[in-house]
Design an enzyme around this catalytic site. Structure first.
Site, PDB file in Angstrom:
ATOM      1  N   GLU A  51      67.450  29.199 -94.078  1.00  0.00           N
ATOM      2  CA  GLU A  51      67.085  29.904 -95.322  1.00  0.00           C
ATOM      3  C   GLU A  51      67.875  31.208 -95.469  1.00  0.00           C
ATOM      4  OE1 GLU A  51      62.891  30.373 -96.087  1.00  0.00           O
ATOM      5  OE2 GLU A  51      63.284  31.601 -97.878  1.00  0.00           O
TER       6      GLU A  51
ATOM      7  N   ASP B 100      53.999  27.278 -96.257  1.00  0.00           N
ATOM      8  CA  ASP B 100      53.047  28.391 -96.374  1.00  0.00           C
ATOM      9  C   ASP B 100      53.398  29.262 -97.584  1.00  0.00           C
ATOM     10  OD1 ASP B 100      55.277  29.527 -95.250  1.00  0.00           O
ATOM     11  OD2 ASP B 100      54.238  30.533 -93.605  1.00  0.00           O
ATOM     12  N   SER B 101      54.487  28.903 -98.282  1.00  0.00           N
ATOM     13  CA  SER B 101      54.788  29.517 -99.581  1.00  0.00           C
ATOM     14  C   SER B 101      53.630  29.296-100.557  1.00  0.00           C
ATOM     15  CB  SER B 101      56.078  28.935-100.168  1.00  0.00           C
ATOM     16  OG  SER B 101      55.991  27.520-100.241  1.00  0.00           O
TER      17      SER B 101
ATOM     18  N   GLU C 147      58.833  28.790 -87.696  1.00  0.00           N
ATOM     19  CA  GLU C 147      59.900  29.773 -87.954  1.00  0.00           C
ATOM     20  C   GLU C 147      60.339  30.413 -86.640  1.00  0.00           C
ATOM     21  OE1 GLU C 147      58.999  32.677 -90.967  1.00  0.00           O
ATOM     22  OE2 GLU C 147      58.444  31.140 -92.429  1.00  0.00           O
TER      23      GLU C 147
ATOM     24  N   LYS D 294      56.366  22.619 -89.018  1.00  0.00           N
ATOM     25  CA  LYS D 294      57.551  23.499 -89.103  1.00  0.00           C
ATOM     26  C   LYS D 294      57.207  24.846 -88.481  1.00  0.00           C
ATOM     27  CE  LYS D 294      59.270  25.177 -93.144  1.00  0.00           C
ATOM     28  NZ  LYS D 294      59.156  26.651 -92.986  1.00  0.00           N
TER      29      LYS D 294
ATOM     30  N   ASP E  12      53.748  23.388 -92.595  1.00  0.00           N
ATOM     31  CA  ASP E  12      54.166  24.677 -92.044  1.00  0.00           C
ATOM     32  C   ASP E  12      53.087  25.238 -91.134  1.00  0.00           C
ATOM     33  OD1 ASP E  12      56.492  26.097 -92.341  1.00  0.00           O
ATOM     34  OD2 ASP E  12      56.023  26.844 -94.353  1.00  0.00           O
TER      35      ASP E  12
HETATM   36  O1  KIV Z   1      57.020  27.834 -97.088  1.00  0.00           O
HETATM   37  C1  KIV Z   1      57.966  27.231 -97.626  1.00  0.00           C
HETATM   38  O2  KIV Z   1      57.867  26.709 -98.738  1.00  0.00           O
HETATM   39  C2  KIV Z   1      59.220  27.156 -96.871  1.00  0.00           C
HETATM   40  C3  KIV Z   1      60.426  26.651 -97.593  1.00  0.00           C
HETATM   41  C4  KIV Z   1      60.843  27.561 -98.662  1.00  0.00           C
HETATM   42  C5  KIV Z   1      61.518  26.301 -96.653  1.00  0.00           C
HETATM   43  O3  KIV Z   1      59.249  27.499 -95.723  1.00  0.00           O
END
Ligand code: KIV
Length: 260
Positions: free
Chosen positions: A178, A41-42, A111, A109, A80
Site C-alpha cells: 500500500e 478494517d477500513s 499489517e 491479513k 483483516d
Molecule cells: O482495510 C482495508 O480495506 C485494507 C485495504 C485497503 C488493503 O487494508
C-alpha cells in the site's frame, strides 16, 4: 473460485482483483465476479464513520466477516486482523483461530514486515493462511503521525524489500503493498515469489485492491489520487431518493400496481 494455490499461481500472470466488502448484500453482488473479497478494517472508516481503523475490534471484524461469507459463497475471503489483536504470537494465534472457527474466511491479513514475521510464522505453521501487508500501514497512522507514501529514499526501499522477503519466508501466500512509489512496488514484486496486490502502488504489482465505496463513488468527501471511480453511486442514490420523496409527497407512490 480462487484458492491459495491458484492465487499463488497468479504471480507474474493475469492480475488479481480484490475489493472490500463489509456486508452480505454487497458481498453477494461481488460474488464470483472478483478474485478476492477483503473484509478490511477500513470498514471502521467507510462503514462506521470513524477517523481511522484503530478502534475496530475482533468482534466487529468477525461480525462483518460472517455476513460477507453468507453473501459470497463462491469467492475467496480474507479477514483483516484489527489493531492490537496480534501483538504477540500467542495472542495472534488465539485471535486468528477465532476468525477461522467463527467465520468462513479463507485467510487473515496482518499489517507489518520483518518485525511481524514471527507472528505470520506462528499462524502459517498452525494452518492459518496469511496475507501480508507492507508499505503504508493504516494501523500505524498515529504512531507514524499520518499516512505517508513509502519508498522515497534508498534506505526505505531497502527496508521494504527486506519486509517483503521476511513476510514471504514466514509463509504468507500473498502480499498487499500500500502507498508505495510505483517503481519501488515493481522492485518489491520482483523480489518475492508470492503475488503482490497493490493499492496506490502503481501498475506493476500482481493485482489491485480498492475499497468498495471508493470504486462505486459512495464516498465523496475526498478522492485519493490512486482511486478510480467506476460509478457515481452517491449521485444515483441522491437522484433516486429525490424521486421517491416527490412520489410520496405527491401521492404518486404507491400506485395501483403496488397496492393489495
Ligand atoms: O482495510 C482495508 O480495506 C485494507 C485495504 C485497503 C488493503 O487494508
Amino acid at each position: 473460485m480462487q484458492t491459495i494455490t491458484s492465487i499463488k499461481k497468479s504471480k507474474s500472470n493475469t492480475p488479481l482483483t480484490m475489493i472490500t466488502a463489509y456486508d452480505a448484500l454487497f458481498a453477494s453482488l461481488f460474488d464470483n465476479k472478483i478474485d478476492i473479497i477483503l473484509v478490511g478494517d477500513s470498514l471502521n472508516m467507510s462503514f462506521n464513520a470513524k477517523p481511522d481503523t484503530l478502534s475496530a475490534t475482533l468482534d466487529i471484524m468477525i461480525y462483518h466477516t460472517k455476513a460477507v461469507c453468507s453473501g459470497a459463497k463462491d469467492t475467496f475471503i480474507v479477514c483483516d486482523m484489527p489493531f492490537g489483536t496480534y501483538t504477540d504470537e500467542k495472542m495472534a494465534l488465539v485471535n486468528a483461530s477465532r476468525v477461522y472457527r467463527e467465520t468462513g474466511a479463507h485467510a487473515v491479513k496482518i499489517e507489518g514486515g520483518k518485525h511481524r514475521a514471527h507472528i505470520i510464522k506462528e499462524l502459517t505453521s498452525n494452518s492459518i493462511a496469511v496475507m501480508g501487508h507492507i508499505g503504508l500501514m493504516p494501523q500505524f497512522v498515529r504512531s507514524e503521525g499520518g499516512y505517508k507514501i513509502r519508498g522515497k529514499d534508498e534506505h526505505d526501499i531497502e527496508q521494504l524489500i527486506e519486509d517483503a522477503i521476511a513476510v514471504e519466508k514466514a509463509g504468507a501466500f500473498c502480499l498487499v503493498i500500500e502507498g508505495v512509489k510505483a517503481d519501488v512496488a515493481k522492485k518489491i514484486t520482483q523480489s518475492v515469489n508470492i503475488p503482490t496486490i497493490g493499492i496506490g502502488s502503481g501498475v506493476h504489482t500482481d493485482g489491485q485492491v480498492l475499497v468498495w465505496s471508493d470504486v462505486f463513488g459512495f464516498f465523496n468527501e475526498f478522492k485519493p489520487k490512486f482511486v478510480k471511480r467506476y460509478l457515481d453511486g452517491a449521485k444515483l442514490i441522491d437522484d433516486a431518493l429525490q424521486r421517491y420523496t416527490q412520489d410520496v409527497k405527491n401521492r404518486v407512490f404507491p400506485a395501483n400496481e403496488h397496492t393489495y
